[in-house]
Design a protein around this motif. Structure first.
Motif, PDB file in Angstrom:
ATOM      1  N   PHE A   1       2.896  -6.690   3.080  1.00  0.00           N
ATOM      2  CA  PHE A   1       2.210  -6.267   2.140  1.00  0.00           C
ATOM      3  C   PHE A   1       1.120  -7.869   1.732  1.00  0.00           C
TER       4      PHE A   1
ATOM      5  N   PHE B   1      -2.183  -8.509   2.909  1.00  0.00           N
ATOM      6  CA  PHE B   1      -3.771  -7.774   2.525  1.00  0.00           C
ATOM      7  C   PHE B   1      -4.585  -8.764   2.027  1.00  0.00           C
TER       8      PHE B   1
ATOM      9  N   VAL C   1       6.241   0.002   4.488  1.00  0.00           N
ATOM     10  CA  VAL C   1       4.424  -0.394   4.218  1.00  0.00           C
ATOM     11  C   VAL C   1       3.946  -0.177   6.202  1.00  0.00           C
TER      12      VAL C   1
ATOM     13  N   VAL D   1       0.508  -1.471  -2.945  1.00  0.00           N
ATOM     14  CA  VAL D   1       1.710  -1.453  -2.979  1.00  0.00           C
ATOM     15  C   VAL D   1       1.599  -2.912  -4.465  1.00  0.00           C
TER      16      VAL D   1
ATOM     17  N   TYR E   1      -0.774  -4.873  -4.424  1.00  0.00           N
ATOM     18  CA  TYR E   1      -1.316  -5.651  -2.518  1.00  0.00           C
ATOM     19  C   TYR E   1      -2.418  -4.240  -2.913  1.00  0.00           C
TER      20      TYR E   1
END
Length: 369
Positions: A54, A57, A268, A285, A330
């Motif tokens: 993440f 991102f 994730v 997230v 994120y």
């Protein structure tokens, strides 16, 4: 609240969704997961920080977490802020500072005809799933929280540890119950209007570094939940919580903390795999707060806990307290660019319902508050 929600359900067909709105919303919450918990996990598993999935991102922000009653929030007030867009007093779930029930994102998504799910690595009655689906004036009123989850928001999927919830109660409220990984995996992927309580193990779920036994890991719950929820042509809302990051950090146990963050990253990864080729889903997230005031120093090498210190004082029960520092955000998918700045935790809700095109629904629900 229940009667009012029913009335809105009757008139919702006249509202409609905003043009260009997303179909699916997924919010992943690392309970107690601050920047330093993320940093330590990257160093331990990959030899350097910035290496969790993440963290790559395209949009990254910074989030303020204070509650209505304190610069240092608890999980109940933080989850309520993210799920309702309203600041509240520490200890409250789904209620504002005046103790009024406030509609949460799970209820609003349900009104929009979407399927909904709340998944956690701790008990489903704990503060984060409670904040996203229940209404109660104290987070420890477990019976009231469970009754509200099963009666008010009624998520299609309510999955976590079996502690503090009676499976027979769930069945009475119209839920089927699955108790282990095998039963969960054997569920037909056509969810329809079914409601399923995943009440796994006889106590708490195992730590990520331990053998799990017959219960599913959080990432396995996530994978199956996506299969079920995505069968809804109207889309879905899903909240996934890594609850034991907070527990490990309260105990100043960085080894356990690292593995719990890694478990969240695996969830994730399941979501990102499912999202491949899709343009209709927003994934966020974040964390509710940071726990322990962790400060991470030099790396000792891969698979070695890095130098670190915990800076928060111990609470009355001997555990480390929460800190009031900002936590990371994120985001990826349509609407993710709105999260790439410093935001307040209430904006998780407001930006999310805007992305889903449900602002008018929210206004109707709250016009008499």
């Amino acid at each position: 609240m229940r009667l009012f929600t029913s009335l809105v359900l009757l008139c919702f067909s006249q509202i409609g969704l905003a043009q260009g709105s997303i179909k699916n919303l997924i919010i992943v919450v690392g309970d107690g997961m601050g920047y330093e918990q993320v940093k330590a996990t990257g160093i331990y598993f990959n030899g350097r920080e910035g290496t969790l999935n993440f963290e790559s991102f395209p949009h990254k922000g910074d989030m303020k977490t204070a509650s209505a009653s304190s610069p240092v929030t608890d999980s109940a007030a933080a989850a309520t802020a993210m799920a309702t867009g309203v600041k509240t007093i520490n200890g409250y779930v789904g209620r504002d500072a005046q103790a009024r029930d406030i509609p949460n994102i799970t209820e609003i998504a349900k009104i929009a005809g979407k399927s909904t799910g709340l998944l956690t690595s701790v008990a489903v009655s704990h503060a984060t799933p409670a904040g996203f689906g229940a209404h109660e004036d104290f987070r420890e009123k477990k019976n009231g929280i469970v009754d509200s989850l099963l009666s008010d928001s009624r998520p299609n999927l309510l999955w976590g540890a079996v502690t503090e919830i009676n499976p027979e109660w769930c069945q009475y409220k119209g839920y089927s119950v699955v108790r282990n990984l095998s039963e969960m995996e054997s569920l037909p992927n056509d969810l329809g209007k079914k409601r399923i309580a995943g009440l796994f193990t006889d106590t708490e779920l195992a730590w990520e570094f331990e053998p799990q036994g017959t219960a599913p890991r959080l990432h396995e719950m996530t994978r199956k939940a996506l299969q079920l929820l995505s069968s809804d042509p109207d889309g879905f809302f899903l909240m996934v919580e890594g609850g034991k990051i907070d527990w490990a950090s309260h105990s100043a146990d960085l080894y356990k903390t690292i593995f719990e963050v890694k478990g969240l990253a695996q969830s994730v990864d399941e979501i990102l795999t499912w999202m491949q080729g899709r343009t209709d889903t927003l994934l966020i997230v974040t964390a509710d707060h940071e726990t322990g005031g962790l400060k991470v120093g030099a790396s000792r090498g891969t698979r070695q806990v890095p130098d670190h210190q915990w800076t928060m004082p111990k609470a009355s029960d001997g555990t480390l307290s929460h800190s009031g520092v900002n936590v990371p955000v994120y985001a990826i998918g349509p609407g993710a660019e709105a999260f790439g700045r410093t935001i307040d935790n209430t904006e998780i809700f407001h930006l999310s319902i805007k992305a889903m095109g449900l602002e008018s629904t929210y206004k109707i629900l709250t016009q008499n508050l």
